[in-house]
Design a protein around this motif. Sequence first.
Motif, PDB file in Angstrom:
ATOM      1  N   PHE A 127      87.273   8.959 -49.758  1.00 30.02           N
ATOM      2  CA  PHE A 127      88.373   9.879 -50.025  1.00 30.02           C
ATOM      3  C   PHE A 127      88.055  11.320 -49.618  1.00 30.02           C
ATOM      4  O   PHE A 127      88.879  12.208 -49.798  1.00 30.02           O
ATOM      5  N   GLY A 128      86.859  11.554 -49.100  1.00 32.85           N
ATOM      6  CA  GLY A 128      86.482  12.908 -48.717  1.00 32.85           C
ATOM      7  C   GLY A 128      86.474  13.805 -49.937  1.00 32.85           C
ATOM      8  O   GLY A 128      86.042  13.398 -51.016  1.00 32.85           O
ATOM      9  N   ASN A 129      86.957  14.991 -49.785  1.00 38.81           N
ATOM     10  CA  ASN A 129      87.020  15.939 -50.900  1.00 38.81           C
ATOM     11  C   ASN A 129      88.399  15.959 -51.548  1.00 38.81           C
ATOM     12  O   ASN A 129      88.768  16.916 -52.212  1.00 38.81           O
ATOM     13  N   ALA A 130      89.158  14.882 -51.350  1.00 35.00           N
ATOM     14  CA  ALA A 130      90.506  14.799 -51.921  1.00 35.00           C
ATOM     15  C   ALA A 130      90.444  14.468 -53.408  1.00 35.00           C
ATOM     16  O   ALA A 130      89.589  13.723 -53.862  1.00 35.00           O
ATOM     17  N   ARG A 131      91.369  15.025 -54.121  1.00 35.27           N
ATOM     18  CA  ARG A 131      91.515  14.756 -55.557  1.00 35.27           C
ATOM     19  C   ARG A 131      92.745  13.875 -55.730  1.00 35.27           C
ATOM     20  O   ARG A 131      93.810  14.166 -55.188  1.00 35.27           O
ATOM     21  N   LEU A 132      92.606  12.791 -56.475  1.00 34.85           N
ATOM     22  CA  LEU A 132      93.726  11.871 -56.686  1.00 34.85           C
ATOM     23  C   LEU A 132      94.716  12.462 -57.676  1.00 34.85           C
ATOM     24  O   LEU A 132      94.320  13.066 -58.676  1.00 34.85           O
ATOM     25  N   GLY A 133      95.992  12.268 -57.396  1.00 38.41           N
ATOM     26  CA  GLY A 133      97.041  12.790 -58.259  1.00 38.41           C
ATOM     27  C   GLY A 133      97.187  12.025 -59.558  1.00 38.41           C
ATOM     28  O   GLY A 133      96.798  10.863 -59.670  1.00 38.41           O
ATOM     29  N   GLY A 134      97.755  12.690 -60.540  1.00 35.36           N
ATOM     30  CA  GLY A 134      97.911  12.129 -61.879  1.00 35.36           C
ATOM     31  C   GLY A 134      98.640  10.801 -61.926  1.00 35.36           C
ATOM     32  O   GLY A 134      98.318   9.945 -62.744  1.00 35.36           O
ATOM     33  N   LEU A 135      99.628  10.598 -61.056  1.00 36.49           N
ATOM     34  CA  LEU A 135     100.380   9.340 -61.061  1.00 36.49           C
ATOM     35  C   LEU A 135      99.536   8.155 -60.612  1.00 36.49           C
ATOM     36  O   LEU A 135      99.865   7.011 -60.879  1.00 36.49           O
ATOM     37  N   MET A 136      98.415   8.429 -59.927  1.00 34.98           N
ATOM     38  CA  MET A 136      97.545   7.372 -59.424  1.00 34.98           C
ATOM     39  C   MET A 136      96.474   6.984 -60.438  1.00 34.98           C
ATOM     40  O   MET A 136      95.721   6.048 -60.213  1.00 34.98           O
ATOM     41  N   LEU A 137      96.399   7.691 -61.550  1.00 33.74           N
ATOM     42  CA  LEU A 137      95.263   7.535 -62.452  1.00 33.74           C
ATOM     43  C   LEU A 137      95.510   6.545 -63.579  1.00 33.74           C
ATOM     44  O   LEU A 137      95.413   6.856 -64.756  1.00 33.74           O
TER      45      LEU A 137
END
Length: 108
Positions: free
Chosen positions: A55-65
Amino acid sequence: MIYLKWTASELATLDMRALYTEVDEDGWVQREVGIGFDGFVIHHLVPTHLDPGWFGNARLGGLMLTSNVTRAEFESLWREAAHAGSRAGAPRGSKRAPARRDKRGGGA
């Protein structure tokens, strides 16, 4: 922690059967385990700035958690990958351990 299994239906450029991730509550991937099309672990990584992972330095969004696998499933794959690497002395990312079959019988 949130535990996610990703396949090519969720990640179009995924070049393995499945990628399992451990994600913290802020959306940062903490660990990754990848399962190849042959059922072997081919990717085992704790992301860093020098090696940020899939995912590199990407942060996953709240809807994906929302977890779609259990912590126990993730930990089992993580231990298999770590054990395979210690036996083979292989560098991270090239570990070849057979993946545990899931409860549905379809593999990783």
